[in-house]
Design an enzyme around this catalytic site. Sequence first.
Site, PDB file in Angstrom:
ATOM      1  N   ALA A 145       0.864  -1.182   0.000  1.00 18.22           N
ATOM      2  CA  ALA A 145       0.000   0.000   0.000  1.00 18.22           C
ATOM      3  C   ALA A 145       0.897   1.227   0.000  1.00 18.22           C
ATOM      4  O   ALA A 145       1.756   1.374   0.869  1.00 18.22           O
ATOM      5  CB  ALA A 145      -0.897  -0.001   1.230  1.00 18.22           C
TER       6      ALA A 145
ATOM      7  N   VAL B   7       4.308  -1.278   3.457  1.00 11.98           N
ATOM      8  CA  VAL B   7       4.221   0.137   3.117  1.00 11.98           C
ATOM      9  C   VAL B   7       5.133   0.425   1.928  1.00 11.98           C
ATOM     10  O   VAL B   7       6.312   0.070   1.933  1.00 11.98           O
ATOM     11  CB  VAL B   7       4.607   1.018   4.318  1.00 11.98           C
ATOM     12  CG1 VAL B   7       4.616   2.492   3.917  1.00 11.98           C
ATOM     13  CG2 VAL B   7       3.641   0.786   5.476  1.00 11.98           C
ATOM     14  N   LYS B   8       4.570   1.063   0.935  1.00 11.85           N
ATOM     15  CA  LYS B   8       5.301   1.340  -0.306  1.00 11.85           C
ATOM     16  C   LYS B   8       5.714   2.808  -0.309  1.00 11.85           C
ATOM     17  O   LYS B   8       4.870   3.706  -0.165  1.00 11.85           O
ATOM     18  CB  LYS B   8       4.382   1.033  -1.485  1.00 11.85           C
ATOM     19  CG  LYS B   8       5.061   0.770  -2.805  1.00 11.85           C
ATOM     20  CD  LYS B   8       3.988   0.297  -3.791  1.00 11.85           C
ATOM     21  CE  LYS B   8       4.544   0.000  -5.158  1.00 11.85           C
ATOM     22  NZ  LYS B   8       3.458  -0.349  -6.097  1.00 11.85           N
ATOM     23  N   VAL B   9       7.023   3.057  -0.461  1.00 17.00           N
ATOM     24  CA  VAL B   9       7.542   4.423  -0.487  1.00 17.00           C
ATOM     25  C   VAL B   9       8.365   4.633  -1.754  1.00 17.00           C
ATOM     26  O   VAL B   9       8.955   3.680  -2.283  1.00 17.00           O
ATOM     27  CB  VAL B   9       8.411   4.727   0.762  1.00 17.00           C
ATOM     28  CG1 VAL B   9       7.605   4.541   2.045  1.00 17.00           C
ATOM     29  CG2 VAL B   9       9.669   3.859   0.790  1.00 17.00           C
TER      30      VAL B   9
END
Length: 230
Positions: free
Chosen positions: A56, A82-84
């Site tokens: 996400a 968590v996608k950064v």
Amino acid sequence: MKFFIDTADVGEIRELADTGLLDGVTTNPSLVAKSGRDFFEVLEEICALVPGPVSAEVTGTDSQTMIAEGRALAKLATNITVKVPLTVDGLKACKVLTAEGTMVNVTLCFSAAQALLAAKAGATFISPFIGRLDDLSQDGLGLIADIVQIYAAYPQIETEVLVASVRHPLHVVEAAKMGAHVATLPPAVLKAMFKHPLTDKGLDAFLKDWEKTGQSILDRAGKGKGANAA
């Protein structure tokens, strides 16, 4: 190689999860926007369907906002990743979130140097976009080979190479030959991997020959079971 599906379409995810071949899901703001649904509702539904990592993506651009958004997303389910983005602030956020025990997928990678930095920041996954490089007449698969080679030289690196922007099954096969850990695929590409004209032709011939025998495996099995019961 693990197979992730790159979509926010819950129907597609459910269909492919039923095959038992799906290891995870990646999403991004564009994919969620296409679904026309609430961002958090979509993520919660996907996480319930797939036990593996579900990426996400944050929407902030400074590290503090990314960290805050990442913490909020991580609370949705234990399998949230968590996608950064691969920016200075993205890697700062990656370092903090990883230290807190959150899986992090560093996305939009286009060079081996960037991938090395992501590993230093403790990324769970690095997502090189090979199709977009190919579009610019650059060697997307060559990038995968470089990253895999660099990571292999340092056993302490635990970051997995997640091949993204996959356009066709050959991308998957070649990346697998290089030792990439994961490929995230559009549903159409994963479905295309099942297909070969000789498989269809061979199956058709087998079924026609079997039909000529007038036999049924299930009927015979049923009769056998009845005979044993008697």
